[in-house]
Design a protein around this motif. Sequence first.
Motif, PDB file in Angstrom:
ATOM      1  N   THR A   2      29.009 -64.009 -69.751  1.00  0.00           N
ATOM      2  CA  THR A   2      27.763 -64.703 -70.051  1.00  0.00           C
ATOM      3  C   THR A   2      28.032 -65.742 -71.139  1.00  0.00           C
ATOM      4  O   THR A   2      28.702 -65.456 -72.130  1.00  0.00           O
ATOM      5  N   TYR A   3      27.490 -66.909 -70.936  1.00  0.00           N
ATOM      6  CA  TYR A   3      27.689 -68.029 -71.850  1.00  0.00           C
ATOM      7  C   TYR A   3      26.425 -68.299 -72.648  1.00  0.00           C
ATOM      8  O   TYR A   3      25.401 -67.686 -72.440  1.00  0.00           O
ATOM      9  N   ARG A   4      26.526 -69.270 -73.524  1.00  0.00           N
ATOM     10  CA  ARG A   4      25.336 -69.835 -74.156  1.00  0.00           C
ATOM     11  C   ARG A   4      24.876 -70.997 -73.274  1.00  0.00           C
ATOM     12  O   ARG A   4      25.693 -71.637 -72.607  1.00  0.00           O
ATOM     13  N   ASP A   7      26.819 -74.153 -73.686  1.00  0.00           N
ATOM     14  CA  ASP A   7      28.112 -74.234 -72.998  1.00  0.00           C
ATOM     15  C   ASP A   7      27.922 -74.846 -71.610  1.00  0.00           C
ATOM     16  O   ASP A   7      28.682 -75.724 -71.190  1.00  0.00           O
ATOM     17  N   PHE A  49      23.709 -67.564 -68.585  1.00  0.00           N
ATOM     18  CA  PHE A  49      23.603 -67.681 -70.041  1.00  0.00           C
ATOM     19  C   PHE A  49      22.428 -66.851 -70.524  1.00  0.00           C
ATOM     20  O   PHE A  49      21.542 -66.499 -69.768  1.00  0.00           O
ATOM     21  N   THR A  85      31.567 -75.315 -78.425  1.00  0.00           N
ATOM     22  CA  THR A  85      31.110 -74.620 -77.230  1.00  0.00           C
ATOM     23  C   THR A  85      32.317 -74.037 -76.503  1.00  0.00           C
ATOM     24  O   THR A  85      33.457 -74.438 -76.724  1.00  0.00           O
ATOM     25  N   LYS A  86      32.021 -73.099 -75.640  1.00  0.00           N
ATOM     26  CA  LYS A  86      33.049 -72.415 -74.859  1.00  0.00           C
ATOM     27  C   LYS A  86      33.176 -73.095 -73.501  1.00  0.00           C
ATOM     28  O   LYS A  86      32.175 -73.451 -72.886  1.00  0.00           O
ATOM     29  N   LEU A  88      33.714 -73.132 -69.563  1.00  0.00           N
ATOM     30  CA  LEU A  88      33.333 -72.196 -68.511  1.00  0.00           C
ATOM     31  C   LEU A  88      34.574 -71.759 -67.738  1.00  0.00           C
ATOM     32  O   LEU A  88      35.500 -72.546 -67.552  1.00  0.00           O
TER      33      LEU A  88
END
Length: 156
Positions: A2-4, A7, A49, A85-86, A88
């Motif tokens: 799960t991301y923000r 991202d 997210f 940010t990360k 994907l």
Amino acid sequence: MTYRALDVANSFIKLGIENNNLISNMKLQKLLYYAQGWHMALHFGKSLFREDFKKWLFGPVCPSVYGQFKKYGSNPIKRVADVKTKELDEKAQKLVEKVFELYGGFSAVQLSMLSHKEDPWLKAEDLGIIDKDSIHDYFSREKERIEEEAARRDAA
């Protein structure tokens, strides 16, 4: 994973820049909504997210992402957010690319109008949170409908 939402937003902005199809904050919000919905439908309700969407006048909005890009107003966003940010993973990036392919040609207003016809929007209270279960249910039904149509075409 799960991301923000940010991202995922940065991935959409990069795609817009790479494809010479810059997107506004309003359009970004709808692309995020469709990415979340299709991800939930394809991954048994799992969110792409964590953040929620709210029912704003012009459609679903992720307030944290909106705040990050509100300085652009209705103008195109020309660069990713200036925060860490990360990236994907491959599966999530492919989903974002597919959503961009399917919905990126629509204007922000067209996407707003489309979202206004869908159950998650219709069932949410004004300015309230759009329920993730409602998003999952709606996009799961859409996925089933598309699969049934494809099966009928293949059988014909």
